[in-house]
Design an enzyme around this catalytic site. Structure first.
Site, PDB file in Angstrom:
ATOM      1  N   HIS A  71      38.873  49.351  33.108  1.00 59.10           N
ATOM      2  CA  HIS A  71      40.051  48.883  32.365  1.00 59.10           C
ATOM      3  C   HIS A  71      40.733  50.010  31.602  1.00 59.10           C
ATOM      4  O   HIS A  71      41.845  49.834  31.110  1.00 59.10           O
ATOM      5  CB  HIS A  71      39.644  47.761  31.421  1.00 59.10           C
ATOM      6  CG  HIS A  71      39.153  46.541  32.144  1.00 59.10           C
ATOM      7  ND1 HIS A  71      39.972  45.760  32.921  1.00 59.10           N
ATOM      8  CD2 HIS A  71      37.913  45.996  32.254  1.00 59.10           C
ATOM      9  CE1 HIS A  71      39.267  44.765  33.457  1.00 59.10           C
ATOM     10  NE2 HIS A  71      38.009  44.899  33.068  1.00 59.10           N
ATOM     11  N   GLU A 109      29.228  38.866  37.185  1.00 59.48           N
ATOM     12  CA  GLU A 109      30.267  38.291  36.333  1.00 59.48           C
ATOM     13  C   GLU A 109      31.086  37.212  37.028  1.00 59.48           C
ATOM     14  O   GLU A 109      32.221  36.951  36.629  1.00 59.48           O
ATOM     15  CB  GLU A 109      31.159  39.398  35.732  1.00 59.48           C
ATOM     16  CG  GLU A 109      31.634  40.466  36.677  1.00 59.48           C
ATOM     17  CD  GLU A 109      32.241  41.694  35.964  1.00 59.48           C
ATOM     18  OE1 GLU A 109      32.317  41.735  34.731  1.00 59.48           O
ATOM     19  OE2 GLU A 109      32.644  42.619  36.681  1.00 59.48           O
ATOM     20  N   ASP A 147      34.409  38.147  32.092  1.00 61.56           N
ATOM     21  CA  ASP A 147      34.744  37.741  33.461  1.00 61.56           C
ATOM     22  C   ASP A 147      33.974  36.499  33.875  1.00 61.56           C
ATOM     23  O   ASP A 147      34.523  35.633  34.566  1.00 61.56           O
ATOM     24  CB  ASP A 147      34.462  38.896  34.444  1.00 61.56           C
ATOM     25  CG  ASP A 147      35.638  39.847  34.537  1.00 61.56           C
ATOM     26  OD1 ASP A 147      36.774  39.378  34.740  1.00 61.56           O
ATOM     27  OD2 ASP A 147      35.426  41.060  34.388  1.00 61.56           O
TER      28      ASP A 147
HETATM   29  C1  3PY Z   1      33.009  41.453  31.071  1.00 55.31           C
HETATM   30  O1  3PY Z   1      32.705  40.860  30.022  1.00 55.31           O
HETATM   31  O2  3PY Z   1      33.606  40.932  32.010  1.00 55.31           O
HETATM   32  C2  3PY Z   1      32.617  42.835  31.219  1.00 55.31           C
HETATM   33  O3  3PY Z   1      32.834  43.411  32.260  1.00 55.31           O
HETATM   34  C3  3PY Z   1      31.989  43.471  30.038  1.00 55.31           C
HETATM   35  O4  3PY Z   1      31.994  44.787  30.038  1.00 55.31           O
HETATM   36 MG    MG Z   2      34.037  42.394  33.592  1.00 51.94          MG
END
Ligand code: 3PY
Ligand code: MG
Length: 247
Positions: free
Chosen positions: A45, A150, A175
């Site tokens: 990001h 995630e 995510d």
């Molecule tokens: C998320 O929370 O999606 C992450 O990738 C944390 O770093």
């Molecule tokens: Mg993430």
């Protein structure tokens, strides 16, 4: 070249670090001087150039904290660039299957364990001073390969991801909550059940589990829960310091 984070987790300790997506070697040094075990230089990001990633890694080394790079995707070129700059580990986002995780491990290891391309002229090999099997074997042993779990699909496939050769499974709570349909309720019981399923699978297969938090209370909670690795969001810590003055 031993990796202190792998060492800590093997000893049953919880490694604590911060994710930073803002280019500032000074801030990376401050994280190290503050005692964080690792810094994740976030180029999923964040908007670092590879030269900037290299300078962030240098700053981490100067301040005695372990530099790890989160790359934008699981391509071989992203993995190679991060490791050749001298990162001691990679975080690879959005890994959903065992096959995807195995491909990451392969790309991160030199032959015969994988397919990472070799150049001794890079920073990781001291620009040519560290050559041959000591570099190749040392890097294969030391690099921390971390994949993000995630999505509900990744949780479904967690056992095959855990047995792919990775060193660390990292739950991305943001995510995961969004992809599972609970963007405003990170503590929804279904999300908690998914986190627990990942932790149990990690225990079963001997793979440590990490997670992101925003503050000290979250760190304590996840450490007690069983996390071996907790990353604290850099901007959350900064806002909390700022607003402790202004509010
Ligand atoms: C998320 O929370 O999606 C992450 O990738 C944390 O770093
Ligand atoms: Mg993430």
């Amino acid at each position: 070249m031993a990796n202190p984070i792998k060492q800590m987790m093997a000893e049953g300790k919880t490694a604590v670090g911060s994710f930073i997506g803002i280019y500032s070697p000074s801030l990376a040094e401050m994280l190290g001087h503050s005692g964080f075990d690792f810094v994740v230089i976030d180029n999923e990001h964040g908007s670092y150039s590879w030269g900037e990633v290299e300078n962030m890694i240098r700053a981490c080394e100067l301040a005695g904290t372990t530099p790890i790079v989160r790359i934008v995707n699981s391509t071989q070129s992203e993995i190679l660039k991060a490791l050749d700059r001298g990162a001691k580990g990679i975080h690879v986002p959005q890994i959903n299957t065992g096959a995807e995780a195995r491909a990451v491990v392969e790309a991160a290891k030199f032959p015969p364990h994988g397919t990472r391309g070799v150049a001794y002229s890079v920073r990781a090999a001291k620009y040519g001073l560290n050559k041959g099997s000591s570099y190749l074997q040392g890097s294969n042993d030391d690099v921390l390969v971390c994949v993000h779990i995630e999505t509900p699909q990744a949780v479904e496939n967690v056992d095959e991801i855990m047995t792919s050769g990775i060193d660390l499974a990292f739950i991305g709570p943001t995510d995961l909550s969004v992809s599972a349909g609970y963007p405003d309720n990170p503590d929804h019981p279904e999300l908690e059940a998914m986190r627990n399923r990942v932790l149990e699978s990690g225990r079963k297969h001997g793979i440590p589990v990490g997670i992101l938090s925003t503050d000290r209370a979250g760190l304590d909670r996840f450490r007690n829960w069983g996390a071996s690795y907790v990353g604290i969001n850099f901007t959350s810590m900064l806002y909390s310091a700022f607003t402790s003055i202004t509010r």
